[in-house]
Design a protein around this motif. Sequence first.
Motif, PDB file in Angstrom:
ATOM      1  N   THR A   5       0.841  -1.183   0.000  1.00 55.94           N
ATOM      2  CA  THR A   5       0.000   0.000   0.000  1.00 55.94           C
ATOM      3  C   THR A   5       0.884   1.244   0.000  1.00 55.94           C
ATOM      4  O   THR A   5       2.025   1.203   0.477  1.00 55.94           O
ATOM      5  CB  THR A   5      -0.921   0.024   1.236  1.00 55.94           C
ATOM      6  OG1 THR A   5      -0.131   0.009   2.426  1.00 55.94           O
ATOM      7  CG2 THR A   5      -1.844  -1.187   1.227  1.00 55.94           C
ATOM      8  N   SER A 203       4.583  -9.514   6.847  1.00 54.38           N
ATOM      9  CA  SER A 203       4.460  -8.425   5.882  1.00 54.38           C
ATOM     10  C   SER A 203       5.604  -7.437   6.054  1.00 54.38           C
ATOM     11  O   SER A 203       6.132  -7.257   7.159  1.00 54.38           O
ATOM     12  CB  SER A 203       3.126  -7.699   6.078  1.00 54.38           C
ATOM     13  OG  SER A 203       3.034  -6.571   5.221  1.00 54.38           O
ATOM     14  N   ASP A 205       4.920  -4.374   4.585  1.00 48.85           N
ATOM     15  CA  ASP A 205       4.125  -3.179   4.314  1.00 48.85           C
ATOM     16  C   ASP A 205       3.954  -2.423   5.633  1.00 48.85           C
ATOM     17  O   ASP A 205       3.336  -2.926   6.580  1.00 48.85           O
ATOM     18  CB  ASP A 205       2.768  -3.580   3.748  1.00 48.85           C
ATOM     19  CG  ASP A 205       1.928  -2.394   3.304  1.00 48.85           C
ATOM     20  OD1 ASP A 205       1.825  -1.407   4.078  1.00 48.85           O
ATOM     21  OD2 ASP A 205       1.353  -2.446   2.203  1.00 48.85           O
ATOM     22  N   ASN A 207       2.139   0.080   6.525  1.00 48.25           N
ATOM     23  CA  ASN A 207       0.754   0.342   6.922  1.00 48.25           C
ATOM     24  C   ASN A 207       0.082  -0.910   7.483  1.00 48.25           C
ATOM     25  O   ASN A 207      -0.635  -0.858   8.490  1.00 48.25           O
ATOM     26  CB  ASN A 207      -0.039   0.866   5.726  1.00 48.25           C
ATOM     27  CG  ASN A 207       0.463   2.205   5.236  1.00 48.25           C
ATOM     28  OD1 ASN A 207       0.834   3.073   6.020  1.00 48.25           O
ATOM     29  ND2 ASN A 207       0.491   2.379   3.922  1.00 48.25           N
ATOM     30  N   VAL A 208       0.319  -2.049   6.850  1.00 51.30           N
ATOM     31  CA  VAL A 208      -0.252  -3.317   7.317  1.00 51.30           C
ATOM     32  C   VAL A 208       0.297  -3.657   8.702  1.00 51.30           C
ATOM     33  O   VAL A 208      -0.446  -4.085   9.601  1.00 51.30           O
ATOM     34  CB  VAL A 208       0.049  -4.442   6.316  1.00 51.30           C
ATOM     35  CG1 VAL A 208      -0.324  -5.805   6.898  1.00 51.30           C
ATOM     36  CG2 VAL A 208      -0.693  -4.199   5.008  1.00 51.30           C
ATOM     37  N   ARG A 210       1.408  -1.674  11.015  1.00 56.58           N
ATOM     38  CA  ARG A 210       0.849  -0.796  12.045  1.00 56.58           C
ATOM     39  C   ARG A 210      -0.578  -1.180  12.409  1.00 56.58           C
ATOM     40  O   ARG A 210      -0.949  -1.151  13.587  1.00 56.58           O
ATOM     41  CB  ARG A 210       0.906   0.658  11.568  1.00 56.58           C
ATOM     42  CG  ARG A 210       2.318   1.224  11.555  1.00 56.58           C
ATOM     43  CD  ARG A 210       2.368   2.611  10.964  1.00 56.58           C
ATOM     44  NE  ARG A 210       3.736   3.111  10.960  1.00 56.58           N
ATOM     45  CZ  ARG A 210       4.137   4.173  10.272  1.00 56.58           C
ATOM     46  NH1 ARG A 210       3.254   4.857   9.531  1.00 56.58           N
ATOM     47  NH2 ARG A 210       5.393   4.563  10.322  1.00 56.58           N
ATOM     48  N   ARG A 211      -1.367  -1.552  11.425  1.00 55.54           N
ATOM     49  CA  ARG A 211      -2.740  -1.979  11.734  1.00 55.54           C
ATOM     50  C   ARG A 211      -2.733  -3.253  12.572  1.00 55.54           C
ATOM     51  O   ARG A 211      -3.540  -3.412  13.496  1.00 55.54           O
ATOM     52  CB  ARG A 211      -3.529  -2.192  10.433  1.00 55.54           C
ATOM     53  CG  ARG A 211      -3.899  -0.895   9.726  1.00 55.54           C
ATOM     54  CD  ARG A 211      -4.966  -1.133   8.679  1.00 55.54           C
ATOM     55  NE  ARG A 211      -4.514  -2.003   7.607  1.00 55.54           N
ATOM     56  CZ  ARG A 211      -3.932  -1.558   6.479  1.00 55.54           C
ATOM     57  NH1 ARG A 211      -3.731  -0.261   6.312  1.00 55.54           N
ATOM     58  NH2 ARG A 211      -3.555  -2.407   5.534  1.00 55.54           N
ATOM     59  N   LEU A 212      -1.825  -4.161  12.268  1.00 55.06           N
ATOM     60  CA  LEU A 212      -1.737  -5.422  12.995  1.00 55.06           C
ATOM     61  C   LEU A 212      -1.307  -5.222  14.444  1.00 55.06           C
ATOM     62  O   LEU A 212      -1.810  -5.897  15.353  1.00 55.06           O
ATOM     63  CB  LEU A 212      -0.749  -6.352  12.276  1.00 55.06           C
ATOM     64  CG  LEU A 212      -0.433  -7.690  12.963  1.00 55.06           C
ATOM     65  CD1 LEU A 212      -1.674  -8.573  13.008  1.00 55.06           C
ATOM     66  CD2 LEU A 212       0.711  -8.390  12.244  1.00 55.06           C
ATOM     67  N   ALA A 214      -1.117  -2.190  16.337  1.00 54.97           N
ATOM     68  CA  ALA A 214      -1.565  -1.025  17.108  1.00 54.97           C
ATOM     69  C   ALA A 214      -2.210  -1.434  18.436  1.00 54.97           C
ATOM     70  O   ALA A 214      -1.832  -0.937  19.510  1.00 54.97           O
ATOM     71  CB  ALA A 214      -2.520  -0.173  16.285  1.00 54.97           C
ATOM     72  N   ALA A 215      -3.181  -2.325  18.396  1.00 54.12           N
ATOM     73  CA  ALA A 215      -3.880  -2.719  19.624  1.00 54.12           C
ATOM     74  C   ALA A 215      -2.996  -3.532  20.560  1.00 54.12           C
ATOM     75  O   ALA A 215      -2.947  -3.249  21.767  1.00 54.12           O
ATOM     76  CB  ALA A 215      -5.156  -3.494  19.274  1.00 54.12           C
TER      77      ALA A 215
END
Length: 300
Positions: A5, A203, A205, A207-208, A210-212, A214-215
């Motif tokens: 991305t 990954s 990526d 952005n990927v 960070r989404r994975l 973050a929590a």
Amino acid sequence: MADLTELSDADLDALLSIRHFERQILELFDRGEISGTTHTCLGQEYIPVALSPFLGPDDLVLSNHRGHGHYLARFDDAAGLLAEIMGRRGAVCGGRGGSQHIHRPGFLSSGVQGQLMPVAVGAALDMKATGSAGMAVVFIGDGTWGEGVVYEALNLAQLWQVPLLIVVENNGIAQSTPFEAHLAGSIEGRAEGFGCRHIKVTSLDVNVIRRLLAAPVAQVRAECRPLVVEFETHRIGPHSKGDDSRDEAAKQAAAAHDWYRLYQATFPEQFQRLDAVRHRHMADTVAEVSGRPLIGVHDA
């Protein structure tokens, strides 16, 4: 491999900054302008860049022998780090630390494998005891799992429930020994043996990633729960300044996963625009730092 991305200019610039810094370091060694040794993070730059938004001013990053990218993702200070490695004025640690042993508020690195794992646990315990908002983040490699101190530290981190993020950069080779020849079982199994949470990231990526994460990373801080995040990554360059025992097929396989080539092919306009600027900027930084006086024995 999944499609990449598009990154923000700031994120791609951060990646390129580290890449061109490391390239300059190897060139300086080739020209005899740096002595000693160094270990570049070519191919692994995306890991600290992906994690950088999760870090705050109260956090402590503990790095290792391959730590230039960890430092540069934490601080915009290529000149200070380069001066440290070259022994020039303006060095981060007055020229005493070199490539591997760097200290400034919020950052500490060591070339001794596993040394900073117990330090990280102690720092995280102090953060918990004092009610600090900080967490400790320690970077280790797959080879470091051969050190007994890793398991002592993991045991106490889980037993005491401290805010500790253990980032494993598993590039599949410990200096010259492939992963499958130096570690029985898996890193996941070893973390779970202490009841410690484990997440594997395949990954590259940003952005990927960070989404994975973050929590789970937020839970480390908020709930004082240690977490092992294992990145399946690839070392594009040599172990240190020139030694690479891998055969040509292994080198080519690693190069096929190089984020630099992949982002260049996927987003050529953005990449070329930023890459050219960063290349010139890093070359200018080298020229400026190289012109500084050498640090003398009586310099502070």
